[in-house]
Design a protein around this motif. Structure first.
Motif, PDB file in Angstrom:
ATOM      1  N   LEU A  53       0.860  -1.182   0.000  1.00  0.00           N
ATOM      2  CA  LEU A  53       0.000   0.000   0.000  1.00  0.00           C
ATOM      3  C   LEU A  53       0.894   1.229   0.000  1.00  0.00           C
ATOM      4  O   LEU A  53       1.844   1.322   0.794  1.00  0.00           O
ATOM      5  CB  LEU A  53      -0.894  -0.014   1.242  1.00  0.00           C
ATOM      6  N   ALA A  54       0.603   2.173  -0.901  1.00  0.00           N
ATOM      7  CA  ALA A  54       1.463   3.347  -1.043  1.00  0.00           C
ATOM      8  C   ALA A  54       0.629   4.623  -1.053  1.00  0.00           C
ATOM      9  O   ALA A  54      -0.461   4.662  -1.615  1.00  0.00           O
ATOM     10  CB  ALA A  54       2.271   3.252  -2.337  1.00  0.00           C
ATOM     11  N   SER A  55       1.162   5.658  -0.431  1.00  0.00           N
ATOM     12  CA  SER A  55       0.556   6.987  -0.488  1.00  0.00           C
ATOM     13  C   SER A  55       1.669   8.002  -0.684  1.00  0.00           C
ATOM     14  O   SER A  55       2.860   7.674  -0.575  1.00  0.00           O
ATOM     15  CB  SER A  55      -0.210   7.297   0.800  1.00  0.00           C
ATOM     16  N   LEU A  56       1.304   9.229  -0.969  1.00  0.00           N
ATOM     17  CA  LEU A  56       2.319  10.272  -1.079  1.00  0.00           C
ATOM     18  C   LEU A  56       3.023  10.436   0.266  1.00  0.00           C
ATOM     19  O   LEU A  56       2.374  10.591   1.307  1.00  0.00           O
ATOM     20  CB  LEU A  56       1.675  11.591  -1.506  1.00  0.00           C
ATOM     21  N   THR A  73       4.755   2.226   2.117  1.00  0.00           N
ATOM     22  CA  THR A  73       5.799   2.884   1.326  1.00  0.00           C
ATOM     23  C   THR A  73       5.279   4.179   0.729  1.00  0.00           C
ATOM     24  O   THR A  73       4.067   4.404   0.637  1.00  0.00           O
ATOM     25  CB  THR A  73       6.287   1.937   0.204  1.00  0.00           C
ATOM     26  N   ALA A  74       6.206   5.017   0.316  1.00  0.00           N
ATOM     27  CA  ALA A  74       5.857   6.275  -0.347  1.00  0.00           C
ATOM     28  C   ALA A  74       5.705   6.040  -1.842  1.00  0.00           C
ATOM     29  O   ALA A  74       6.533   5.368  -2.461  1.00  0.00           O
ATOM     30  CB  ALA A  74       6.932   7.326  -0.087  1.00  0.00           C
ATOM     31  N   LEU A  75       4.681   6.582  -2.416  1.00  0.00           N
ATOM     32  CA  LEU A  75       4.429   6.394  -3.838  1.00  0.00           C
ATOM     33  C   LEU A  75       5.590   6.924  -4.673  1.00  0.00           C
ATOM     34  O   LEU A  75       5.974   6.314  -5.676  1.00  0.00           O
ATOM     35  CB  LEU A  75       3.121   7.089  -4.231  1.00  0.00           C
ATOM     36  N   GLU A  76       6.175   8.026  -4.242  1.00  0.00           N
ATOM     37  CA  GLU A  76       7.263   8.631  -5.015  1.00  0.00           C
ATOM     38  C   GLU A  76       8.546   7.799  -4.974  1.00  0.00           C
ATOM     39  O   GLU A  76       9.451   7.998  -5.800  1.00  0.00           O
ATOM     40  CB  GLU A  76       7.544  10.060  -4.527  1.00  0.00           C
ATOM     41  N   ASP A  77       8.626   6.849  -4.039  1.00  0.00           N
ATOM     42  CA  ASP A  77       9.813   5.991  -3.951  1.00  0.00           C
ATOM     43  C   ASP A  77       9.707   4.736  -4.814  1.00  0.00           C
ATOM     44  O   ASP A  77      10.669   3.972  -4.909  1.00  0.00           O
ATOM     45  CB  ASP A  77      10.053   5.574  -2.489  1.00  0.00           C
ATOM     46  N   ASN A 100      -5.345  15.847  -5.149  1.00  0.00           N
ATOM     47  CA  ASN A 100      -4.422  14.766  -5.504  1.00  0.00           C
ATOM     48  C   ASN A 100      -3.755  14.980  -6.858  1.00  0.00           C
ATOM     49  O   ASN A 100      -3.471  14.026  -7.578  1.00  0.00           O
ATOM     50  CB  ASN A 100      -5.165  13.427  -5.476  1.00  0.00           C
ATOM     51  N   GLN A 101      -3.458  16.236  -7.173  1.00  0.00           N
ATOM     52  CA  GLN A 101      -2.765  16.517  -8.429  1.00  0.00           C
ATOM     53  C   GLN A 101      -1.346  15.958  -8.418  1.00  0.00           C
ATOM     54  O   GLN A 101      -0.849  15.494  -9.453  1.00  0.00           O
ATOM     55  CB  GLN A 101      -2.759  18.023  -8.696  1.00  0.00           C
ATOM     56  N   ASN A 102      -0.684  15.974  -7.266  1.00  0.00           N
ATOM     57  CA  ASN A 102       0.665  15.383  -7.189  1.00  0.00           C
ATOM     58  C   ASN A 102       0.616  13.871  -7.366  1.00  0.00           C
ATOM     59  O   ASN A 102       1.524  13.267  -7.947  1.00  0.00           O
ATOM     60  CB  ASN A 102       1.329  15.734  -5.855  1.00  0.00           C
ATOM     61  N   LEU A 103      -0.448  13.248  -6.870  1.00  0.00           N
ATOM     62  CA  LEU A 103      -0.609  11.802  -7.056  1.00  0.00           C
ATOM     63  C   LEU A 103      -0.728  11.477  -8.539  1.00  0.00           C
ATOM     64  O   LEU A 103      -0.188  10.477  -9.012  1.00  0.00           O
ATOM     65  CB  LEU A 103      -1.841  11.335  -6.282  1.00  0.00           C
ATOM     66  N   GLN A 104      -1.436  12.324  -9.277  1.00  0.00           N
ATOM     67  CA  GLN A 104      -1.619  12.095 -10.710  1.00  0.00           C
ATOM     68  C   GLN A 104      -0.286  12.095 -11.458  1.00  0.00           C
ATOM     69  O   GLN A 104      -0.118  11.370 -12.442  1.00  0.00           O
ATOM     70  CB  GLN A 104      -2.560  13.151 -11.283  1.00  0.00           C
ATOM     71  N   VAL A 105       0.664  12.874 -10.987  1.00  0.00           N
ATOM     72  CA  VAL A 105       1.998  12.893 -11.591  1.00  0.00           C
ATOM     73  C   VAL A 105       2.623  11.508 -11.528  1.00  0.00           C
ATOM     74  O   VAL A 105       3.226  11.027 -12.498  1.00  0.00           O
ATOM     75  CB  VAL A 105       2.899  13.917 -10.874  1.00  0.00           C
ATOM     76  N   HIS A 106       2.448  10.835 -10.402  1.00  0.00           N
ATOM     77  CA  HIS A 106       3.051   9.508 -10.229  1.00  0.00           C
ATOM     78  C   HIS A 106       2.280   8.431 -10.984  1.00  0.00           C
ATOM     79  O   HIS A 106       2.864   7.419 -11.398  1.00  0.00           O
ATOM     80  CB  HIS A 106       3.167   9.180  -8.738  1.00  0.00           C
ATOM     81  N   LEU A 107       0.983   8.638 -11.177  1.00  0.00           N
ATOM     82  CA  LEU A 107       0.233   7.706 -12.027  1.00  0.00           C
ATOM     83  C   LEU A 107       0.800   7.737 -13.442  1.00  0.00           C
ATOM     84  O   LEU A 107       1.018   6.680 -14.056  1.00  0.00           O
ATOM     85  CB  LEU A 107      -1.250   8.063 -12.055  1.00  0.00           C
ATOM     86  N   ARG A 108       1.042   8.938 -13.946  1.00  0.00           N
ATOM     87  CA  ARG A 108       1.620   9.053 -15.292  1.00  0.00           C
ATOM     88  C   ARG A 108       3.027   8.460 -15.340  1.00  0.00           C
ATOM     89  O   ARG A 108       3.387   7.748 -16.296  1.00  0.00           O
ATOM     90  CB  ARG A 108       1.652  10.524 -15.722  1.00  0.00           C
ATOM     91  N   ARG A 109       3.809   8.743 -14.311  1.00  0.00           N
ATOM     92  CA  ARG A 109       5.193   8.239 -14.280  1.00  0.00           C
ATOM     93  C   ARG A 109       5.231   6.722 -14.289  1.00  0.00           C
ATOM     94  O   ARG A 109       5.994   6.105 -15.058  1.00  0.00           O
ATOM     95  CB  ARG A 109       5.905   8.784 -13.021  1.00  0.00           C
ATOM     96  N   LEU A 110       4.406   6.094 -13.465  1.00  0.00           N
ATOM     97  CA  LEU A 110       4.434   4.631 -13.388  1.00  0.00           C
ATOM     98  C   LEU A 110       3.812   3.993 -14.623  1.00  0.00           C
ATOM     99  O   LEU A 110       4.221   2.900 -15.029  1.00  0.00           O
ATOM    100  CB  LEU A 110       3.732   4.174 -12.108  1.00  0.00           C
ATOM    101  N   TYR A 111       2.845   4.672 -15.235  1.00  0.00           N
ATOM    102  CA  TYR A 111       2.320   4.182 -16.514  1.00  0.00           C
ATOM    103  C   TYR A 111       3.438   4.143 -17.554  1.00  0.00           C
ATOM    104  O   TYR A 111       3.604   3.144 -18.265  1.00  0.00           O
ATOM    105  CB  TYR A 111       1.176   5.078 -16.992  1.00  0.00           C
ATOM    106  N   HIS A 112       4.210   5.200 -17.637  1.00  0.00           N
ATOM    107  CA  HIS A 112       5.288   5.256 -18.630  1.00  0.00           C
ATOM    108  C   HIS A 112       6.436   4.311 -18.285  1.00  0.00           C
ATOM    109  O   HIS A 112       7.244   3.983 -19.154  1.00  0.00           O
ATOM    110  CB  HIS A 112       5.792   6.690 -18.780  1.00  0.00           C
ATOM    111  N   SER A 113       6.494   3.857 -17.030  1.00  0.00           N
ATOM    112  CA  SER A 113       7.519   2.875 -16.659  1.00  0.00           C
ATOM    113  C   SER A 113       7.104   1.453 -17.049  1.00  0.00           C
ATOM    114  O   SER A 113       7.884   0.516 -16.881  1.00  0.00           O
ATOM    115  CB  SER A 113       7.783   2.942 -15.155  1.00  0.00           C
TER     116      SER A 113
END
Length: 331
Positions: A53-56, A73-77, A100-113
């Motif tokens: 389970l991860a959160s910002l 864990t931290a989502l950004e990690d 949760n705009q910062n969370l959306q950044v990590h959704l895009r990042r992990l999608y592209h990963s």
């Protein structure tokens, strides 16, 4: 894609005002994928997924039922995960999106990963806000379909479906559809047998193709065209009778072409498709009463042929009339 190794990773995103059951339930189902079946049959235990389970910032989150969850864990990690699950938004949707705009950044990042990104119910609003559903097929809870369309007109929304899959982005419909979503992803990574064993051991239905049987006609009335609402009211009351588009248009001071165009724009259906939906909804209620014969029901709702009605019913609900009756009849 079928792999069956113990190091498959599932990350479930946590945020304030999420629905707790969509988080904890999905966590349990992935963590126990295949395992409960193995325990029941005294087989060696082989975990399929590592679930976290991860959160910002790994901050605790308060769900809509006031449960406080502590992520591991931290989502950004997180640099990589096989599956990323976005649970249901249980609170005010616009406020959750804004917060949760910062969370959306990590959704895009992990999608592209390369992660498979999956949103459940109103959690698909977060996927759309992150730009992951543009020009893609998607679904969401039937009750929020109109709000979704207004916010994200570039998404090819299919609210009648329980699940959609487009590239490596997955969406599930109403609240408890996380079950369907998890089983789909378990099958994708571990194969049908593990998914089937998991469903059986947890007493779950393996496949529910759509959510129209739960929504009914109400989902098509979330609009502000009062003339079309009046026409819907007419069809609701006269569903047993043969309806002429010409007479319906004349009754409401429109041309047939204008009526059809406005009706479809407001409801997403043609008048004839809406009438079919009204009739099927009535048939569903009658099928829930054990002593109504199918032939009588078909006549009651304005049809003549049992076979053609049965095909229409299955196309609409995903079940034959007899299957629907067995599933939902009142004892």
């Amino acid at each position: 894609m079928q792999r069956n190794t113990p190091d498959l990773s599932v990350t479930i995103v946590a945020f304030d005002q999420a629905l707790a059951s969509a988080i904890t339930g999905a966590h349990d189902l992935f963590a126990l994928a295949g395992i409960t079946w193995q325990r029941i049959h005294n087989q060696p235990i082989k975990p399929a997924f590592q679930v976290r389970l991860a959160s910002l910032h790994a901050a605790p989150v308060t769900c809509t039922n006031q449960f406080i969850l502590q992520p591991q864990t931290a989502l950004e990690d997180i640099d990589k995960t096989d599956i990323l699950i976005v649970p249901t938004i249980g609170g005010d949707i616009p406020r959750v999106l804004q917060n949760n705009q910062n969370l959306q950044v990590h959704l895009r990042r992990l999608y592209h990963s390369g992660a498979d990104i999956a949103g459940n119910c109103t959690g698909t609003f977060l996927l759309a806000a992150a730009g992951l559903l543009a020009n893609r097929a998607a679904t969401t809870h039937w009750g929020y379909a109109e709000q979704f369309r207004q916010l994200f007109p570039d998404v090819r929304l299919q609210p009648e479906k329980m699940l959609t899959e487009h590239d490596n982005v997955f969406c599930a419909g109403g609240g408890m559809a996380w079950i369907d979503l998890a089983l789909l992803l378990i099958e994708r990574y571990c194969g049908y047998q593990v998914a089937s064993d998991t469903a059986k051991s947890h007493v779950l239905d393996m496949s529910r193709p759509n959510q129209t049987m739960y929504a009914g006609t109400r989902q098509h009335k979330f609009h502000q065209d009062h003339a079309i609402l009046a026409i819907q009211d007419t069809l609701d009351k006269q569903f047993r009778s043969a309806v002429s588009l010409q007479s319906l248009a004349h009754q409401h001071n429109m041309t047939p072409r204008t009526l059809t165009r406005r009706f479809q724009r407001a409801t997403g259906l043609t008048p004839i498709k809406y009438l079919q939906t009204v009739r099927i909804e009535r048939a569903m209620k009658l099928l829930e009463t054990p002593h109504n014969a199918l032939e009588k029901i078909v006549t009651e709702i304005g049809y003549d042929d049992v076979s053609s009605f049965s095909r229409l019913f299955k196309r609409h609900t995903g079940l034959s009339p007899s299957q629907y009756r067995a599933k939902f009849k009142r004892n």
